[in-house]
Design a protein around this motif. Structure first.
Motif, PDB file in Angstrom:
ATOM      1  N   GLU A  41      50.464  42.605  39.460  1.00  0.00           N
ATOM      2  CA  GLU A  41      50.229  43.708  40.720  1.00  0.00           C
ATOM      3  C   GLU A  41      50.944  42.932  41.739  1.00  0.00           C
ATOM      4  N   ARG A  42      50.843  41.583  42.021  1.00  0.00           N
ATOM      5  CA  ARG A  42      51.340  40.925  43.299  1.00  0.00           C
ATOM      6  C   ARG A  42      52.777  41.175  43.182  1.00  0.00           C
ATOM      7  N   GLU A  44      54.782  43.396  41.687  1.00  0.00           N
ATOM      8  CA  GLU A  44      55.192  44.818  41.959  1.00  0.00           C
ATOM      9  C   GLU A  44      54.946  45.167  43.338  1.00  0.00           C
ATOM     10  N   ALA A  45      53.860  44.787  43.988  1.00  0.00           N
ATOM     11  CA  ALA A  45      53.476  45.254  45.269  1.00  0.00           C
ATOM     12  C   ALA A  45      54.814  44.682  46.355  1.00  0.00           C
TER      13      ALA A  45
END
Ligand code: ZN
Ligand code: ZN
Length: 410
Positions: A41-42, A44-45
């Protein structure tokens, strides 16, 4: 570059939150499922393209036009240790080992600082794309502590999924002074081999030892004799360690058991020394069994870690970059450590140089204080958030930019 606030207050606060979250929720080797999800998630953000490789491994790529390809590796696993660090974000997590035992889990090796620094590095690269050109490959590797993770990622086709790098970089927090870094040239960390030895005796009554073959006495002789392998068979100038770290036999004082089991750990910095020590260990085990009239023991390989070698040319490049970013007084050359890592497998598997350095995690008061400094794997190992994390991010960024920075490429 010294003093440049690369890591600004907003990024620092975000990284502190991430670090506390990771520290409170460690997972055992090759079971880093939630950690992998959070890291995915990190990245990709931040605009990186991520995919899972090798079970709980994550690889993320940030492309920024033509230029060199640099891989940076951070490991992600925790250890079966009950945390006793006193920090308010201490772990109370538990996990299940491959043998089924339920154990407490802690980021006792500080891999949470590695992940946090890597996310900080990715954030800096994503934030300022005009400062660099090429491709950044982030390897978030599981299972370092068991020596399984790097091999698992490579076996799962790592280098088919991402561009092949010119160099693979990595770093580890240690119990040195926070804000400082150490780099070795050549061998940086030892090879390690672990064996489980099952000694076969013949069980019997404790009152009639002459009717049995006592595996406790036999295995005890083996352990004692192994102590002389390094002292009598390895050249004084060479480095090697033979440690018997576990020993189990028997259930009751008046029963001679039928077997004893112990584990041996061998460390070395050189392939010839390694081969000589392993052969000597094997010879001692077989000869002691013969001396007791017992069959040869069963020897099982538990794991093997490769040598971590710092390529001299690439290390000079990294050292210059670290010195530029941190100042010469915070960068030190150091001898090889006898600890082991599976980092070396990553550059080796793709035939490129690797460089691996250490950044300190302990505040001045602890380093200079009267108490022993907690070391990696200790239940008390709790790196200070600062300047540890800012140093980890700054060092990683400086090293990567030595290849990707537009000034470096010019
Ligand atoms: Zn460790
Ligand atoms: Zn570690």
């Amino acid at each position: 570059m010294t003093g440049t606030p690369l890591v600004d207050d907003a990024l620092r606060a975000d990284l502190h939150d991430l670090y506390r979250t990771l520290h409170a929720a460690p997972e055992l080797s090759m079971a880093e499922h939630a950690t992998a999800r959070l890291l995915t998630e990190r990245v990709e953000a931040l605009g990186l393209t991520a995919r899972t490789v090798g079970g709980t491994g994550v690889v993320a790529v940030l492309e920024n036009g033509p230029g060199p390809v640099v891989a940076f590796r951070a490991d992600t696993d925790g250890l079966p240790v009950a945390e006793d660090s006193g920090v308010d974000y201490a772990s109370t997590a538990r996990g299940v080992l491959p043998d089924g035992s339920d154990v407490p889990v802690m980021h006792a090796c500080g891999h949470d600082t590695h992940m946090t620094s890597a996310i900080g590095l990715a954030a800096l690269l994503a934030r300022d794309r005009s400062a660099w050109a090429g491709t950044f490959v982030l390897l978030l590797q599981p299972g370092e502590e068991t020596g399984a993770g790097a091999r698992a990622m490579v076996a799962d086709g790592l280098w088919e999924h991402v561009p092949r790098p010119q160099v693979v970089l990595g770093q580890h927090v240690w119990s040195g002074r926070a804000g400082t870094v150490e780099v070795s040239t050549g061998p940086a960390m030892a090879m390690a081999d672990a064996w489980r030895v099952t000694v076969h005796g013949r069980g019997g009554h404790g009152s009639q030892p002459h009717t049995s073959t006592d595996p406790v006495v036999l295995a005890a002789h083996m352990v004692v004799r192994l102590q002389s392998v390094v002292s009598r068979e390895v050249a004084p100038q060479a480095a090697a360690v033979v440690t018997v770290g576990s020993f189990h036999a028997g259930l009751k004082e008046n029963i001679i058991p039928s077997e004893a089991v112990f584990t041996v750990n061998v460390r070395s910095l050189d392939e010839d020394v390694r081969a000589g020590v392993l052969a000597a260990v094997r010879r001692v085990l077989d000869a002691e069994a013969l001396a007791s009239g017992a069959p040869p023991p069963k020897v099982e390989e538990l794991y093997t870690f490769p040598l971590t070698t710092n390529d001299p040319g690439a290390t000079a490049t990294v050292t210059a970059a670290l010195t530029g970013a941190l100042g010469a007084d915070r960068v030190r050359a150091c001898p090889p450590r006898m600890g082991s890592e599976d980092f070396g497998f990553l550059p080796e598997s793709v035939g490129v140089p690797g460089v691996y350095w250490f950044f300190g995690g302990m505040p001045d008061a602890v380093v200079d204080g009267p108490e022993p400094v907690p070391v990696n794997h200790s239940p008390h190992f709790a790196p200070a958030l600062e300047p540890t994390l800012t140093t980890g991010v700054t060092a990683a960024h400086a090293a990567v930019m030595a290849w990707l920075g537009v000034e470096a490429a010019a």
